[in-house]
Design a protein around this motif. Structure first.
Motif, PDB file in Angstrom:
ATOM      1  N   ASN A  22      27.339  63.911  47.380  1.00  0.00           N
ATOM      2  CA  ASN A  22      27.092  64.123  48.814  1.00  0.00           C
ATOM      3  C   ASN A  22      26.917  62.815  49.572  1.00  0.00           C
ATOM      4  OD1 ASN A  22      24.564  63.679  47.622  1.00  0.00           O
ATOM      5  ND2 ASN A  22      23.516  64.910  49.151  1.00  0.00           N
ATOM      6  N   GLU A  23      26.421  61.766  48.913  1.00  0.00           N
ATOM      7  CA  GLU A  23      26.270  60.467  49.588  1.00  0.00           C
ATOM      8  C   GLU A  23      27.638  59.859  49.906  1.00  0.00           C
ATOM      9  OE1 GLU A  23      23.566  57.864  47.570  1.00  0.00           O
ATOM     10  OE2 GLU A  23      21.916  59.304  47.726  1.00  0.00           O
ATOM     11  N   ALA A  26      28.936  61.626  52.943  1.00  0.00           N
ATOM     12  CA  ALA A  26      28.260  61.148  54.154  1.00  0.00           C
ATOM     13  C   ALA A  26      28.835  59.796  54.587  1.00  0.00           C
ATOM     14  CB  ALA A  26      26.758  61.045  53.921  1.00  0.00           C
ATOM     15  N   PRO A  32      24.575  60.140  58.867  1.00  0.00           N
ATOM     16  CA  PRO A  32      23.374  59.770  58.112  1.00  0.00           C
ATOM     17  C   PRO A  32      23.299  60.469  56.748  1.00  0.00           C
ATOM     18  CG  PRO A  32      22.806  60.435  60.355  1.00  0.00           C
ATOM     19  CD  PRO A  32      24.265  60.725  60.165  1.00  0.00           C
ATOM     20  N   LYS A  33      22.880  59.720  55.725  1.00  0.00           N
ATOM     21  CA  LYS A  33      22.754  60.286  54.380  1.00  0.00           C
ATOM     22  C   LYS A  33      21.717  61.399  54.337  1.00  0.00           C
ATOM     23  CE  LYS A  33      24.171  56.172  51.881  1.00  0.00           C
ATOM     24  NZ  LYS A  33      23.784  55.104  50.970  1.00  0.00           N
ATOM     25  N   GLU A  34      20.759  61.359  55.267  1.00  0.00           N
ATOM     26  CA  GLU A  34      19.689  62.361  55.298  1.00  0.00           C
ATOM     27  C   GLU A  34      20.188  63.724  55.793  1.00  0.00           C
ATOM     28  OE1 GLU A  34      19.305  59.407  57.387  1.00  0.00           O
ATOM     29  OE2 GLU A  34      18.755  58.402  55.517  1.00  0.00           O
ATOM     30  N   GLN A  35      21.293  63.727  56.522  1.00  0.00           N
ATOM     31  CA  GLN A  35      21.838  64.976  57.056  1.00  0.00           C
ATOM     32  C   GLN A  35      22.408  65.792  55.897  1.00  0.00           C
ATOM     33  OE1 GLN A  35      24.501  64.409  60.330  1.00  0.00           O
ATOM     34  NE2 GLN A  35      25.034  66.574  60.463  1.00  0.00           N
ATOM     35  N   LYS A  36      21.937  67.011  55.761  1.00  0.00           N
ATOM     36  CA  LYS A  36      22.345  67.845  54.635  1.00  0.00           C
ATOM     37  C   LYS A  36      23.793  68.305  54.773  1.00  0.00           C
ATOM     38  CE  LYS A  36      17.799  69.341  53.381  1.00  0.00           C
ATOM     39  NZ  LYS A  36      16.956  70.423  52.928  1.00  0.00           N
ATOM     40  N   GLU A  75      18.342  74.693  51.898  1.00  0.00           N
ATOM     41  CA  GLU A  75      19.684  74.368  51.413  1.00  0.00           C
ATOM     42  C   GLU A  75      20.692  75.353  52.012  1.00  0.00           C
ATOM     43  OE1 GLU A  75      20.400  71.722  49.414  1.00  0.00           O
ATOM     44  OE2 GLU A  75      18.280  71.190  49.508  1.00  0.00           O
TER      45      GLU A  75
END
Length: 147
Positions: A22-23, A26, A32-36, A75
C-alpha cells in the motif's frame, strides 16, 4: 506472480492499480501514506479473515456488486463477485490493495500509469474509466452511503 508488484489492471469498476504494497501505491498516486487504501478480496471467507462483518449487514455485503464497505474497524474492502472479469485476477492473490489508476485528484492518464506500473495486465477490451464503486460505512446497526 509477485504480490508486491504494482499491477495496472481493469478492475470490476474502473482501471486501477493493485498490489500488496500500500505504501508503493500511495507513492505512485502521490498521496499521503496515512490515507487508507481499500482492499479487494476474492471471497466472503477471505473477507472474514480481515474484519468482522456485523450480522445485520452480512447478506448486503455478500450480494453487493461494485460496492466498497468501510467496516467498524476502519478498514475498507470490496468483495469481488465471481461473475466479474476481475475475479480471475484477484483469486490468484485472495486480497490486494486497490486504487484507481491515476495520480491523486487527476484523471486517468494511460502513459503515466503504464510508466509507473510494474506489470500491465490487459485483456481484449483494453483499459477504460468507469464509475467508481459505491462507498458505504457500516456499524453494528446502521449503514450510511458515502458516495
Amino acid at each position: 506472480m509477485n504480490p508486491d508488484a504494482v499491477y495496472l489492471v481493469q478492475t470490476d469498476t474502473t482501471v486501477g492499480f493493485s498490489s500488496n504494497d500500500n505504501e508503493k501505491l500511495a507513492l505512485i498516486k502521490k498521496r499521503p501514506k496515512e490515507q487508507k487504501i481499500l482492499r479487494t478480496v476474492d471471497s466472503f471467507k477471505t473477507l472474514q479473515n480481515f474484519t468482522r462483518i456485523p450480522n445485520k449487514h452480512k447478506k448486503r455485503v455478500r450480494s453487493s456488486k461494485n460496492s466498497t464497505f468501510i467496516y467498524p474497524n476502519g478498514e475498507s474492502f470490496r468483495l469481488i463477485q465471481k461473475d466479474s472479469h476481475f475475479y480471475n485476477f484477484i483469486k490468484k492473490f485472495e486480497v490486494l490493495y486497490s486504487s484507481s489508476a491515476n495520480e491523486a485528484k487527476k484523471s486517468f492518464d494511460e502513459e503515466y500509469t503504464k510508466s509507473v506500473a510494474d506489470v500491465i495486465v490487459v485483456d481484449k477490451d483494453g483499459f477504460y474509466e468507469d464509475i467508481p464503486s459505491k462507498l458505504f460505512k457500516l456499524n453494528k446497526i446502521r449503514f450510511k452511503k458515502i458516495r
